[in-house]
Design a protein around this motif. Structure first.
Motif, mmCIF file in Angstrom:
data_model
loop_
_atom_site.group_PDB
_atom_site.id
_atom_site.type_symbol
_atom_site.label_atom_id
_atom_site.label_comp_id
_atom_site.label_asym_id
_atom_site.label_seq_id
_atom_site.Cartn_x
_atom_site.Cartn_y
_atom_site.Cartn_z
ATOM 1 N N HIS A 147 13.448 -28.953 -11.822
ATOM 2 C CA HIS A 147 15.016 -29.045 -11.390
ATOM 3 C C HIS A 147 15.756 -27.998 -12.125
ATOM 4 C CE1 HIS A 147 15.990 -33.221 -10.172
ATOM 5 N NE2 HIS A 147 14.408 -33.280 -9.661
ATOM 6 N N GLY A 148 14.985 -27.043 -12.631
ATOM 7 C CA GLY A 148 15.923 -25.682 -12.828
ATOM 8 C C GLY A 148 15.838 -24.622 -12.012
ATOM 9 N N GLY A 149 16.437 -23.394 -12.511
ATOM 10 C CA GLY A 149 16.538 -22.330 -11.203
ATOM 11 C C GLY A 149 15.326 -22.297 -10.261
ATOM 12 N N GLY A 150 14.753 -22.281 -10.360
ATOM 13 C CA GLY A 150 13.088 -21.691 -9.314
ATOM 14 C C GLY A 150 11.873 -22.215 -10.338
ATOM 15 N N VAL A 151 11.494 -21.552 -9.790
ATOM 16 C CA VAL A 151 10.069 -22.143 -9.807
ATOM 17 C C VAL A 151 8.277 -21.185 -9.640
ATOM 18 C CG1 VAL A 151 9.223 -24.504 -10.845
ATOM 19 C CG2 VAL A 151 8.386 -22.969 -8.056
ATOM 20 N N GLY A 152 8.082 -20.444 -10.082
ATOM 21 C CA GLY A 152 7.187 -18.877 -9.625
ATOM 22 C C GLY A 152 6.032 -18.837 -10.487
ATOM 23 N N VAL A 153 5.133 -17.209 -10.189
ATOM 24 C CA VAL A 153 4.227 -17.307 -10.622
ATOM 25 C C VAL A 153 3.696 -15.761 -10.609
ATOM 26 C CG1 VAL A 153 2.957 -17.001 -8.578
ATOM 27 C CG2 VAL A 153 1.874 -17.421 -10.637
ATOM 28 N N VAL A 154 3.493 -15.262 -11.668
ATOM 29 C CA VAL A 154 2.595 -14.038 -12.030
ATOM 30 C C VAL A 154 1.210 -13.275 -12.265
ATOM 31 C CG1 VAL A 154 2.711 -12.153 -13.516
ATOM 32 C CG2 VAL A 154 4.540 -13.225 -13.225
ATOM 33 N N LEU A 155 0.901 -13.482 -11.217
ATOM 34 C CA LEU A 155 -0.632 -12.999 -10.600
ATOM 35 C C LEU A 155 -1.213 -11.621 -11.283
ATOM 36 C CD1 LEU A 155 -2.949 -13.413 -8.906
ATOM 37 C CD2 LEU A 155 -2.148 -12.456 -7.341
ATOM 38 N N ASP A 156 -2.210 -11.340 -11.418
ATOM 39 C CA ASP A 156 -2.610 -10.336 -12.521
ATOM 40 C C ASP A 156 -4.319 -10.084 -12.099
ATOM 41 O OD1 ASP A 156 -2.781 -8.272 -13.808
ATOM 42 O OD2 ASP A 156 -2.082 -8.750 -15.488
ATOM 43 N N GLY A 157 -4.662 -8.772 -12.008
ATOM 44 C CA GLY A 157 -6.155 -8.358 -11.815
ATOM 45 C C GLY A 157 -6.183 -8.537 -10.658
ATOM 46 N N CYS A 158 -5.077 -8.495 -9.217
ATOM 47 C CA CYS A 158 -5.568 -8.213 -8.069
ATOM 48 C C CYS A 158 -5.854 -7.617 -7.806
ATOM 49 C CB CYS A 158 -3.948 -9.016 -7.189
ATOM 50 S SG CYS A 158 -3.940 -8.671 -5.154
ATOM 51 N N PRO A 159 -6.905 -7.165 -7.045
ATOM 52 C CA PRO A 159 -7.785 -5.653 -6.911
ATOM 53 C C PRO A 159 -6.154 -4.568 -5.446
ATOM 54 C CG PRO A 159 -9.394 -7.013 -6.035
ATOM 55 C CD PRO A 159 -8.418 -7.946 -6.094
ATOM 56 N N PRO A 160 -6.694 -3.669 -6.149
ATOM 57 C CA PRO A 160 -5.274 -2.819 -4.877
ATOM 58 C C PRO A 160 -5.670 -3.180 -3.815
ATOM 59 C CG PRO A 160 -6.690 -0.830 -6.508
ATOM 60 C CD PRO A 160 -7.098 -2.715 -6.845
ATOM 61 N N ASP A 175 5.428 -0.743 2.365
ATOM 62 C CA ASP A 175 5.128 -1.741 3.430
ATOM 63 C C ASP A 175 3.620 -2.593 2.962
ATOM 64 O OD1 ASP A 175 3.791 -0.044 1.850
ATOM 65 O OD2 ASP A 175 2.536 1.268 3.807
ATOM 66 N N GLY A 176 3.600 -3.338 2.273
ATOM 67 C CA GLY A 176 2.936 -4.903 1.384
ATOM 68 C C GLY A 176 1.775 -4.181 1.581
ATOM 69 N N ILE A 177 1.141 -3.367 1.054
ATOM 70 C CA ILE A 177 0.128 -3.352 -0.161
ATOM 71 C C ILE A 177 0.067 -3.751 -1.435
ATOM 72 C CG2 ILE A 177 -2.246 -1.632 -0.646
ATOM 73 C CD1 ILE A 177 -1.189 -2.543 2.407
ATOM 74 N N SER A 178 -1.125 -3.898 -2.003
ATOM 75 C CA SER A 178 -0.675 -5.001 -3.833
ATOM 76 C C SER A 178 -1.267 -3.113 -4.274
ATOM 77 C CB SER A 178 -2.084 -5.548 -3.509
ATOM 78 O OG SER A 178 -3.192 -5.002 -2.983
ATOM 79 N N LEU A 179 -0.460 -3.076 -5.274
ATOM 80 C CA LEU A 179 -0.636 -1.969 -6.250
ATOM 81 C C LEU A 179 -2.434 -2.115 -7.222
ATOM 82 C CD1 LEU A 179 3.080 -1.536 -6.442
ATOM 83 C CD2 LEU A 179 1.495 -0.254 -5.495
ATOM 84 N N GLY A 180 -2.482 -3.149 -7.220
ATOM 85 C CA GLY A 180 -3.166 -3.494 -8.606
ATOM 86 C C GLY A 180 -2.240 -3.325 -10.003
ATOM 87 N N THR A 181 -0.700 -3.841 -9.628
ATOM 88 C CA THR A 181 -0.599 -4.443 -11.037
ATOM 89 C C THR A 181 -0.297 -5.764 -10.808
ATOM 90 O OG1 THR A 181 1.973 -3.637 -9.965
ATOM 91 C CG2 THR A 181 0.348 -1.520 -11.618
ATOM 92 N N PRO A 182 0.595 -6.335 -12.079
ATOM 93 C CA PRO A 182 0.731 -7.796 -11.433
ATOM 94 C C PRO A 182 1.960 -7.847 -10.480
ATOM 95 C CG PRO A 182 0.988 -7.177 -13.523
ATOM 96 C CD PRO A 182 1.222 -5.991 -12.634
ATOM 97 N N ILE A 183 1.223 -8.715 -9.565
ATOM 98 C CA ILE A 183 2.541 -9.617 -8.295
ATOM 99 C C ILE A 183 3.168 -10.691 -8.911
ATOM 100 C CG2 ILE A 183 2.202 -10.963 -6.524
ATOM 101 C CD1 ILE A 183 0.189 -9.058 -5.684
ATOM 102 N N ALA A 184 4.934 -11.039 -9.042
ATOM 103 C CA ALA A 184 5.632 -11.902 -9.422
ATOM 104 C C ALA A 184 6.177 -11.757 -8.113
ATOM 105 C CB ALA A 184 6.256 -11.678 -10.607
ATOM 106 N N MET A 185 5.783 -13.937 -8.235
ATOM 107 C CA MET A 185 6.564 -14.283 -6.548
ATOM 108 C C MET A 185 6.906 -15.711 -7.376
ATOM 109 S SD MET A 185 2.805 -14.960 -4.201
ATOM 110 C CE MET A 185 1.737 -14.586 -5.580
ATOM 111 N N MET A 186 8.515 -15.826 -6.278
ATOM 112 C CA MET A 186 9.428 -17.161 -6.409
ATOM 113 C C MET A 186 9.897 -17.413 -6.052
ATOM 114 S SD MET A 186 12.660 -15.137 -8.567
ATOM 115 C CE MET A 186 13.400 -16.866 -9.227
#
Length: 431
Positions: A46-59, A101-112
């Motif tokens: 019941h907070g403002g939102g929920v999410g995730v930080v994904l680290d280690g995703c290949p570029p 244009d939607g290509i992973s950088l290899g840096t953390p991906i944050a989604m909420m």
């Protein structure tokens, strides 16, 4: 005593680098999963939102919001009469880690995902604000922290799994790109109602063809009738989700404490309401003899790869994948919050009766399907990356006859199966 306790905390929390005076602070609060492919989820129901930080995703991995949204839509509330009526679109926002244009950088991906339809008054304006729900995390969170998020259950709510499912969608894509690996789960049992499913051939379309998410139509009807019966009584019901992973290469998993099924068990048992885990035949295998339970090997006459005639091991032997389908089963208990009166205790220790309020699933199983898929996919990508780092950093350049015969459904022996000739005395010899 204070000094010794502080020293103990320092030993637990601080990991010192051997070759320098620097150190890293290791978080021990249970919100991070994975070693190389890591997720950290955040937010309350019941907070403002929920999410995730994904680290280690290949570029250089193409990632779109729409791909992630597909799995979130399968998890979201309000999708049928047998799920919670909370009306959330669960629209994901990807705020870092991708090029324009939607290509992973290899840096953390944050989604909420922002919370829109939370009704905190269902919790705060009645006895649930002071009384613990039986078998819920209310009491244990209060015992641990001395404070709890009353509205919606905070972090103990299944709403926390949004972050897992979002990251799992990216893991699913990586697995598909790597070896055509498919991660598919379905509801295999509701209370005592089982189903008959061909684990080698069912599809996601088969699973999603009904609101129970069981690819056996006849069994799905019986399951639905049972859930409806329980729902109308203001009660809840549990069951089992089965997950099948196809096209897994052999070699994933590590002895002794990082066995693949051990990490899969941890991943799946971390899902809210999960109470049991089985790999392969699991507990049913205890009823067999060794001769009955063993998966005999043979050589595939087309690919020349080593295969097993049966799959009672569930695709994992010695904690390492053998290239057959991985098959696991996860048991989920009935939802804790129900609309019937139950005895409980208040925060200050008074015995009272409580009738649960709010909007809750009468059966968590249909929405648990994408949760199980996500945790399995995250675990497999983590193990795949560790396998690449340790065992495939340098290619094995030994002669083909000195290499172990390739294993599994997607493996192919160079030159095809070994030629088998009849030796003197009538016994077969491979060449």
């Amino acid at each position: 005593m204070v000094k010794s306790n502080l020293e103990l905390c320092a030993v637990i929390l601080l990991s010192f680098a051997v070759d320098s005076n620097s150190f890293s602070l290791t978080m021990g609060t249970g919100n991070t999963f994975g070693r190389v492919f890591r997720i950290s989820t955040w937010g309350e129901s019941h907070g403002g939102g929920v999410g995730v930080v994904l680290d280690g995703c290949p570029p250089r991995i193409p990632v779109t919001r729409e791909e992630v949204q597909v799995d979130l839509d399968r998890r979201r509330p309000g999708q049928s009469r047998i799920t919670t009526p909370r009306n959330e679109a669960d629209a994901v926002e990807i705020v870092s880690g991708l090029t324009p244009d939607g290509i992973s950088l290899g840096t953390p991906i944050a989604m909420m995902v922002r919370n829109k339809d939370h009704r905190s008054s269902d919790y705060l304006e009645n006895d649930m604000s002071v009384a613990y729900r039986p078998s819920h995390a209310d009491a244990t969170y209060d015992a641990k922290y001395g404070v709890r998020a009353i509205a919606g259950g905070g972090r103990s709510s299944a709403r926390e799994t949004i972050g897992r499912v979002a990251a799992g969608a990216i893991a699913r894509k990586i697995l598909k790109m790597y070896n055509g690996i498919e991660v598919l789960a379905y509801v295999s049992k509701v209370q005592g109602i089982s189903c008959n499913v061909d684990d080698d051939n069912f599809t996601m379309e088969d699973v999603d063809s009904n609101i129970v998410r069981c690819p056996d139509p006849e069994a799905a009807e019986k399951m639905l009738a049972r859930i409806d019966e329980i729902r109308k009584q203001g009660n809840s019901i549990g069951g089992v989700v089965t997950c099948v992973v196809r096209n897994v290469p052999a070699g994933l998993g590590s002895p002794v404490f990082d066995k693949l099924e051990a990490d899969l068990a941890k991943a799946c048992m971390s899902i809210p309401a999960a109470k049991g885990f089985e790999s392969g035949d699991g507990f049913e295998g205890t009823l067999l003899t060794g001769k009955e339970h063993n998966d005999e090997f043979y050589v595939d006459p087309v690919t020349g790869a080593t295969r097993t005639k049966t799959n009672r091991s569930g695709g994992i032997q010695g904690g390492i994948s053998n290239g057959e389908n991985i098959v696991i089963h996860v048991a989920f208990k009935p939802t804790s919050t129900i609309g019937q009166v139950q005895g409980t205790v208040t925060r200050d220790g008074r015995q009272v009766d409580l009738r649960g309020k709010g909007r809750h699933d009468p059966c968590v199983l249909p929405r648990a399907v994408p949760m199980v898929e996500a945790m399995v996919a995250l675990t497999l990508v983590d193990h795949l990356m560790m396998q690449q780092a340790q065992c495939e950093l340098f290619p094995n350049e030994a002669a083909i006859d000195d290499l172990p015969n390739p294993m599994g459904t997607t493996a192919v022996r160079q030159g095809g199966p070994r030629e088998v000739v009849e030796a003197v005395g009538g016994s077969a010899v491979s060449q």
